[in-house]
Enzyme design. Structure first.
Site, PDB file in Angstrom:
ATOM      1  NE  ARG A 103      18.792  10.464  16.136  1.00  0.00           N
ATOM      2  CZ  ARG A 103      19.052   9.288  15.534  1.00  0.00           C
ATOM      3  NH1 ARG A 103      18.539   8.172  16.006  1.00  0.00           N
ATOM      4  NH2 ARG A 103      19.818   9.238  14.474  1.00  0.00           N
ATOM      5  CG  HIS A 130      19.822  11.383   9.640  1.00  0.00           C
ATOM      6  ND1 HIS A 130      20.746  11.833  10.575  1.00  0.00           N
ATOM      7  CD2 HIS A 130      19.684  10.044   9.865  1.00  0.00           C
ATOM      8  CE1 HIS A 130      21.146  10.814  11.306  1.00  0.00           C
ATOM      9  NE2 HIS A 130      20.524   9.716  10.908  1.00  0.00           N
ATOM     10  CD  GLN A 133      23.103   7.452   7.922  1.00  0.00           C
ATOM     11  OE1 GLN A 133      22.957   7.188   9.104  1.00  0.00           O
ATOM     12  NE2 GLN A 133      23.926   6.769   7.142  1.00  0.00           N
ATOM     13  CG  ASP A 222      15.070   5.615   6.200  1.00  0.00           C
ATOM     14  OD1 ASP A 222      15.349   4.710   7.027  1.00  0.00           O
ATOM     15  OD2 ASP A 222      14.798   6.777   6.554  1.00  0.00           O
ATOM     16  CB  CYS A 262      20.388   5.673   7.266  1.00  0.00           C
ATOM     17  SG  CYS A 262      18.632   5.485   7.615  1.00  0.00           S
ATOM     18  NE  ARG A 290      25.754   9.137  11.077  1.00  0.00           N
ATOM     19  CZ  ARG A 290      24.688   8.990  11.871  1.00  0.00           C
ATOM     20  NH1 ARG A 290      23.884   7.954  11.730  1.00  0.00           N
ATOM     21  NH2 ARG A 290      24.387   9.900  12.785  1.00  0.00           N
TER      22      ARG A 290
HETATM   23  N1  NVA Z   1      13.900   7.888   8.747  1.00  0.00           N
HETATM   24  C1  NVA Z   1      14.389   7.201   9.912  1.00  0.00           C
HETATM   25  C2  NVA Z   1      15.870   7.274   9.986  1.00  0.00           C
HETATM   26  C3  NVA Z   1      16.477   6.548  11.161  1.00  0.00           C
HETATM   27  C4  NVA Z   1      17.965   6.679  11.245  1.00  0.00           C
HETATM   28  C5  NVA Z   1      13.758   7.810  11.151  1.00  0.00           C
HETATM   29  O1  NVA Z   1      13.647   9.037  11.225  1.00  0.00           O
HETATM   30  O2  NVA Z   1      13.352   7.056  12.045  1.00  0.00           O
HETATM   31  N1   CP Z   2      21.262   5.743  11.062  1.00  0.00           N
HETATM   32  C1   CP Z   2      21.098   6.231  12.294  1.00  0.00           C
HETATM   33  O1   CP Z   2      20.985   7.454  12.523  1.00  0.00           O
HETATM   34  O2   CP Z   2      21.089   5.271  13.270  1.00  0.00           O
HETATM   35  P1   CP Z   2      20.651   5.431  14.778  1.00  0.00           P
HETATM   36  O3   CP Z   2      19.180   5.731  14.780  1.00  0.00           O
HETATM   37  O4   CP Z   2      20.974   4.108  15.398  1.00  0.00           O
HETATM   38  O5   CP Z   2      21.409   6.565  15.401  1.00  0.00           O
END
Ligand code: NVA
Ligand code: CP
Length: 307
Positions: A103, A130, A133, A222, A262, A290
């Protein structure tokens, strides 16, 4: 399937459906206590350069349930944080582990990691995508609606990683996809280019949530400010005013319309508490899936039959 899961653009419709089918099987096995330790003795390195609850817990738990082991590497505390090149990290982890989940910020970092790693690399979120997800989202929608093809998926909000992956995943699975973003917050150009090439499903980029939500079977939203955009919070709150999933918007959708998020969610910003709680079952099924969808991905990429 390719060696890695970096973005849904790299997957065919058959690849995605296969992951969802194996995900359903993983879920069945887990719920019925059936053994599925397909990754016994295997290790997944998990690199996190951003925060996480779901991704970390679902990958770590999933690896354990598959009979393997997952290890957490914080971007800050590992040598990555002191500038060790990604290419070297890739080559080192390939000598110890059987897969890498990462990540991070740039999609280019994940692509470079995969280029230099001999082992599968899985994108656990970048600014661009993502994929894990959205595989869980598709699994959840199919579970609730018994199909994907022909349904209308609507995304309201920022043209971010979730929007990008939902457009690609939805269209590849034969869903019509509508997206409502304020001007200046459109999905990535590569994704819009891909959408133009799709002939068996419709894509719409709208400037009002009302237009996008008409006749939707699934509404997804989101956060307005993603990880790394914390300083833009105030500007974004202004830009996204009105881009909220609320009861009035849901009234425009088809009967039985689902809601997916998500998580984490910001109540009364992108979604009202009322709509969130009315669809909590679907949203937490999505969070649960997930685990099952990623177990499918890890099995398909790291299982011995695939080596
Ligand atoms: N768009 C959000 C998704 C978090 C799971 C982010 O990138 O922070
Ligand atoms: N939805 C998601 O990816 O959650 P986290 O940021 O908690 O991993």
């Amino acid at each position: 399937m390719k060696k890695d899961l970096l973005k849904l653009l790299d997957l065919s419709r058959e690849d995605i459906i296969n992951i969802l089918n194996v995900g359903d099987q993983m879920k069945y096995n887990q719920k019925h206590g059936l053994p599925h330790n397909y990754l016994q003795g295997k290790t997944l390195a998990m690199i996190f350069e951003k925060n996480s609850t779901r991704t970390r817990v679902s990958f770590e738990t999933g690896m354990f349930q598959l009979g393997g082991h997952a290890l957490f590497l914080s971007g800050k505390e590992s040598q990555i944080g002191r500038g060790e090149p990604i290419a070297d990290t890739a080559r080192v982890l390939s000598r110890y582990c059987d897969g890498i989940m990462i990540r991070t910020f740039g999609q280019d970092e994940v692509e470079e990691l995969a280029e230099y790693a001999d082992i599968p690399v899985i994108n656990g979120l970048t600014d661009f995508a993502h994929p894990c997800q959205v595989l869980a989202d598709l699994m959840t929608i199919r579970e609730h609606k018994s199909r994907l093809e022909g349904l209308k998926l609507c995304f309201i909000g920022d043209g971010n990683n979730m929007a990008n992956s939902l457009i690609v995943g939805g269209l590849k699975c034969g869903m019509d996809v509508s997206v409502a973003c304020p001007e200046g917050y459109d999905p990535d150009e590569k994704v819009l280019e891909f959408a133009k090439t799709v002939t068996d499903a419709k894509f719409q980029l709208c400037r009002t949530p009302q237009e996008a939500a008409q006749g939707a079977d699934v509404v997804v939203t989101d956060v307005w400010a993603s990880m790394g955009q914390e300083e833009e919070k105030a500007i974004r709150e202004k830009a996204f005013a009105g881009f909220q999933v609320n009861a009035a918007l849901m009234a425009l959708t088809n009967p039985g319309c689902m809601v997916q998020h998500c998580l984490p969610a910001h109540r009364e910003e992108e979604i009202t508490a009322e709509v969130f709680e009315a669809h909590a079952q679907e949203i937490f099924d999505e969070a649960e899936n997930r685990l099952h969808a990623q177990k499918a991905v890890m099995y398909l990429l790291m299982g011995k039959d695939q080596k």
